[in-house]
Design an enzyme around this catalytic site. Structure first.
Site, PDB file in Angstrom:
ATOM      1  N   GLY A 419      28.022   6.875   7.497  1.00  0.00           N
ATOM      2  CA  GLY A 419      28.454   5.563   7.976  1.00  0.00           C
ATOM      3  C   GLY A 419      29.957   5.549   8.160  1.00  0.00           C
ATOM      4  CB  SER A 543      24.861  -4.230  -2.467  1.00  0.00           C
ATOM      5  OG  SER A 543      25.003  -5.627  -2.247  1.00  0.00           O
ATOM      6  CE1 TYR A 556      22.561  -4.261   2.423  1.00  0.00           C
ATOM      7  CE2 TYR A 556      23.056  -5.795   0.641  1.00  0.00           C
ATOM      8  CZ  TYR A 556      23.430  -4.741   1.457  1.00  0.00           C
ATOM      9  OH  TYR A 556      24.666  -4.180   1.309  1.00  0.00           O
ATOM     10  CE  LYS A 560      23.244  -1.196   0.240  1.00  0.00           C
ATOM     11  NZ  LYS A 560      24.132  -0.035   0.379  1.00  0.00           N
TER      12      LYS A 560
END
Ligand code: ZN
Length: 659
Positions: A419, A543, A556, A560
């Site tokens: 990323g 996160s 999400y 995570k």
């Protein structure tokens, strides 16, 4: 050898000696077979007017540390000519005293340190002097009857100078040899095992003489040297070639006492050289010119079946070489090789950074060619090891390697960051590179290839949800830099908000694939190489949603949370191999691609606050930036976390639900 002289460019120098000197120096520097990485030097003698309005003759000579390829007027030091000429008359002078005296005779205290060949330039009775380490000339002289061949090529138009140490000793030798010489009858000096000097009344004459002399040596080699050989077929890399490469790099790094980047060259020339029957002997006879020794060590290494044993054996031989030639007060340099031959595969170079390994690779490329040419001229015979030792342990050469400041914390490390085209990944990749690491940044965005395209910072396109592509990318990093030490598993995506009751299957699967499974692919592909890494460490980007999930972020947060558990299990499983695995939980890093205005608005709505309120929704009321995250990432990958694994560290401005 073609002249690159151009009337228009020369005219733009307006007959200013310094401008012209810089111009023709760059012409020499543009040709790597004349000068490589700081080799060679040039000068011009010119009058200047001093503070008192009196004329003074100075030698404007190349400064140490400047490269002819890129030199500008600022790269020349103005040194009083009469002082340099008188220094040549001294019967003895240590190199340290010579450098001190040259520095003291330099009229501009801001100028670079004058070249160690300044005295020799000063005693040549021409305004313009050019000196190179031309491959063709040195190749001819690195043979058993090199002196005779030089005579055969040039007749009496050159003065042949037998090899002596560069610096004062060389200047002194030439001074003695030329007391009765008619310089006007000479085209140049040929320094056996070292290089060539030319000179003239103007910039062009001296430059063109250099091109002419080198061209004659090239013609001689073409007529008497290497015949065209048929292309060699690669033996085919063994199945564990990359693991062997990583093992070799680790052994070399251990011998050096610090991480080294390894660059493998499998091109046609490298393969041909590595396939020569006598390659083990040829690679260990010595360098093209003695100044290469600080980049390549006196000998190359030949890698056998067991790379670790090969490095150890090389080290023992190096220590014996040191013991044979040491003088009192001298301490041994490290015993790690700087280049090696993988028989039937190619050549490989090592450096404290990708740039350093590439410099060594350039030198090795020129050396391979010279060795093969000299072999057809009666044999490759470079300087003996006693002379090489003198140069390797010469204080002035060692000083060239000592860059100001302490070594960078990630010098020679190899990292993969996913990323990496934007946001946190880009910031971490650039920070690692800035701290000395060689980095392969991966991203699904093709712009990664143009964004990261410099020495030691490469970009690769990779869809991390494609397991085969991830494996290929990890292998690419090992192939590029010789191993893998640091993994930053960062690629991820904040999937659209939705209450669990309304969550669609595609969003759920997409989040699991990108935010969870892809990290497993990367970790699995990297683990065998991390085990062969130097102080290996993994950083997983989690996160804030792991310790403090938000409503509507189910897909999400669950992925995570699973990722965090993956990291914890990895920390348990990999600790035995010395691999640390830590997790960072960032939040509110708004300068990243993940936080589009839509996502921001959506998240603010989920908490029932405005976007502004949402942004400042942390205890410290701090805005966390990508740069802040990168700084923490470097700490977690580096020495501050050397004794920590399985940790989860928030960077979120303080969150009462996390605390
Ligand atoms: Zn030289």
């Amino acid at each position: 050898m073609q002249s690159l002289w151009n009337d228009r460019d020369a005219a733009a120098c307006h007959n200013d000696p310094l401008a012209l000197r810089a111009y023709t120096s760059r012409l020499l520097g543009r040709e790597p077979s004349l000068v490589l990485h700081g080799g060679g030097n040039t000068s011009v003698k010119a009058p200047i007017t001093n503070l008192f309005g009196e004329p003074e003759q100075v030698l404007l000579v190349k400064g140490s540390g400047w490269d002819l390829a890129t030199i500008t007027e600022a790269g020349f030091a103005p040194v009083r000519l009469d002082v340099l000429q008188r220094m040549a008359e001294l019967p003895k002078l240590t190199d340290t005293d010579m450098v001190k005296a040259q520095r003291a005779a330099t009229l501009d205290p801001g100028a670079p340190t004058p070249s160690v060949e300044a005295i020799l330039h000063a005693i040549i009775p021409f305004a313009w002097v050019d000196h190179t380490h031309a491959d063709a000339v040195v190749t001819v002289t690195n043979t058993p009857d090199g002196g005779r061949r030089v005579r055969e090529i040039y007749g009496d138009r050159v003065l042949i100078v037998p090899y002596v140490m560069p610096g004062f000793i060389l200047a002194r030798a030439v001074y003695e040899m030329t007391r009765q010489t008619d310089w006007r009858a000479l085209d140049g000096l040929i320094l056996l095992n070292h290089g060539v000097f030319t000179f003239g009344d103007d910039a062009r004459a001296s430059y063109e003489l250099m091109i002419k002399l080198v061209g004659q040596a090239e013609d001689y080699l073409a007529a008497n040297g290497k015949k065209k050989s048929s292309p060699v077929k690669a033996a085919g890399a063994p199945p564990d070639a990359l693991a062997q490469l990583a093992r070799l790099r680790k052994a070399v790094s251990t011998a050096r006492g610090s991480s080294m980047v390894a660059r493998l060259d499998q091109g046609g020339d490298a393969l041909e050289f590595a396939s020569l029957p006598g390659v083990a002997d040829l690679a260990s006879r010595g360098p093209l010119t003695p100044d290469h020794v600080i980049r390549t060590k006196p000998k190359g290494m030949v890698v056998g079946q067991d790379p670790v044993a090969s490095v150890q054996e090389y080290g023992v031989r190096y220590e014996q070489y040191f013991a044979r030639h040491r003088t009192s007060g001298l301490s041994a340099l490290d015993s790690a090789p700087r280049w090696a031959v993988l028989p039937g595969v190619g050549t490989i170079t090592f450096g404290g950074s990708a740039a350093d390994a590439d410099i060594a690779a350039d030198i090795v490329r020129h050396t391979r060619r010279a060795i093969q040419a000299a072999e057809t001229l009666g044999g490759w015979m470079p300087l003996g090891e006693a002379e090489l030792f003198e140069v390797e342990y010469w204080e002035l050469e060692q000083a060239k390697l000592k860059k100001p400041g302490s070594p960078r914390p990630f010098q020679g490390k190899v990292a993969v960051v996913t990323g990496a085209a934007s946001g946190i990944g880009k910031a971490v990749a650039e920070a690692l590179h800035g701290a000395g690491a060689a980095v392969l940044g991966l991203d699904i965005n093709p712009s990664i290839k143009t964004q990261f395209n410099q020495s030691g910072l490469a970009g690769g396109v990779c869809d991390v949800t494609d397991q085969a592509a991830v494996t290929a990318s990890v292998e690419k990093a090992v192939g590029l830099f010789g191993g893998l030490d640091l993994l930053v598993s960062n690629a991820g995506l904040f999937t659209p908000s939705s209450a669990l009751a309304d969550l669609d299957e595609a969003t759920w699967q997409k989040s699991l694939a990108l935010n969870l499974s892809s990290h497993r692919y990367l970790l699995q592909a990297a683990t065998p190489y991390l085990k062969l890494g130097v102080d290996p460490a993994v950083l997983i980007i989690g996160s804030k949603n792991v310790p403090a999930p938000g409503p509507g972020a189910g897909a999400y947060s669950v992925a995570k949370a699973g990722l965090t558990q993956l990291a914890r299990v990895a920390a348990l499983e990999l600790a035995g191999d010395g691999i640390r695995v830590n997790v960072m939980h960032p939040h509110a890093v708004f300068d990243t691609g993940a936080w589009t205005p839509e996502v921001l608005a959506e998240r603010a709505r989920s908490y029932g606050v405005s976007v502004e309120e949402y942004k400042a929704k942390n205890l410290l009321k701090a805005e966390v930036t990508s740069a802040d995250v990168a700084a923490l990432a470097l700490a977690m990958l580096g020495a501050p976390f050397a004794k920590t694994t399985g940790a989860q560290v928030p960077i979120d401005g303080g969150n009462d639900r996390v605390i």
